[in-house]
Write a protein that holds these residues in place. Sequence first.
Motif, mmCIF file in Angstrom:
data_model
loop_
_atom_site.group_PDB
_atom_site.id
_atom_site.type_symbol
_atom_site.label_atom_id
_atom_site.label_comp_id
_atom_site.label_asym_id
_atom_site.label_seq_id
_atom_site.Cartn_x
_atom_site.Cartn_y
_atom_site.Cartn_z
ATOM 1 N N LYS A 13 0.825 -1.257 0.063
ATOM 2 C CA LYS A 13 0.030 0.040 -0.106
ATOM 3 C C LYS A 13 0.840 1.265 0.137
ATOM 4 O O LYS A 13 0.286 2.342 -0.445
ATOM 5 C CB LYS A 13 -0.991 0.056 1.410
ATOM 6 C CG LYS A 13 -1.885 -1.070 1.238
ATOM 7 C CD LYS A 13 -2.868 -0.883 -0.041
ATOM 8 C CE LYS A 13 -3.804 -1.961 0.041
ATOM 9 N NZ LYS A 13 -4.691 -1.995 -1.245
ATOM 10 N N LYS A 28 1.580 6.718 -1.086
ATOM 11 C CA LYS A 28 0.910 5.703 -1.458
ATOM 12 C C LYS A 28 1.261 5.268 -2.711
ATOM 13 O O LYS A 28 1.384 5.844 -3.758
ATOM 14 C CB LYS A 28 -0.610 6.345 -1.465
ATOM 15 C CG LYS A 28 -1.057 6.662 0.127
ATOM 16 C CD LYS A 28 -2.444 7.288 0.030
ATOM 17 C CE LYS A 28 -3.035 7.655 1.327
ATOM 18 N NZ LYS A 28 -4.316 8.236 1.203
ATOM 19 N N LYS A 47 -0.405 3.347 -5.939
ATOM 20 C CA LYS A 47 -1.876 3.472 -6.808
ATOM 21 C C LYS A 47 -1.828 1.892 -7.247
ATOM 22 O O LYS A 47 -1.178 1.224 -7.659
ATOM 23 C CB LYS A 47 -1.674 4.344 -7.893
ATOM 24 C CG LYS A 47 -1.573 5.675 -7.582
ATOM 25 C CD LYS A 47 -1.435 6.487 -8.764
ATOM 26 C CE LYS A 47 -1.293 7.991 -8.483
ATOM 27 N NZ LYS A 47 -1.258 8.926 -9.281
ATOM 28 N N SER A 48 -3.261 1.468 -7.015
ATOM 29 C CA SER A 48 -3.832 0.118 -7.246
ATOM 30 C C SER A 48 -4.238 0.054 -8.774
ATOM 31 O O SER A 48 -4.653 0.906 -9.328
ATOM 32 C CB SER A 48 -5.013 -0.157 -6.316
ATOM 33 O OG SER A 48 -4.693 0.140 -5.126
#
Length: 81
Positions: A68, A78, A80-81
Amino acid sequence: MILPTKHLPPRRAIISVASEVHLLIKRRSTVSSIWNNLQEQHKTSRRVGEVSYDWFILALDFLYLMGKVDYEDGYIRKVKS
């Protein structure tokens, strides 16, 4: 430790602390700025001292292991998914 148990309240479990930490991470944040923001958040909600620095680091480690967050050039960001 990761999940709440009979002896560990839900808000002190690593997964809960990691969730709080994840919400505090901006575009590029330093470890110290995230820690300071978490402490400020706990002061306003009267939860001062509830999360130690050790638990904070474990929460960051957990987020990293889950994919994550990433660490690059002294900043945490963070993923990114």
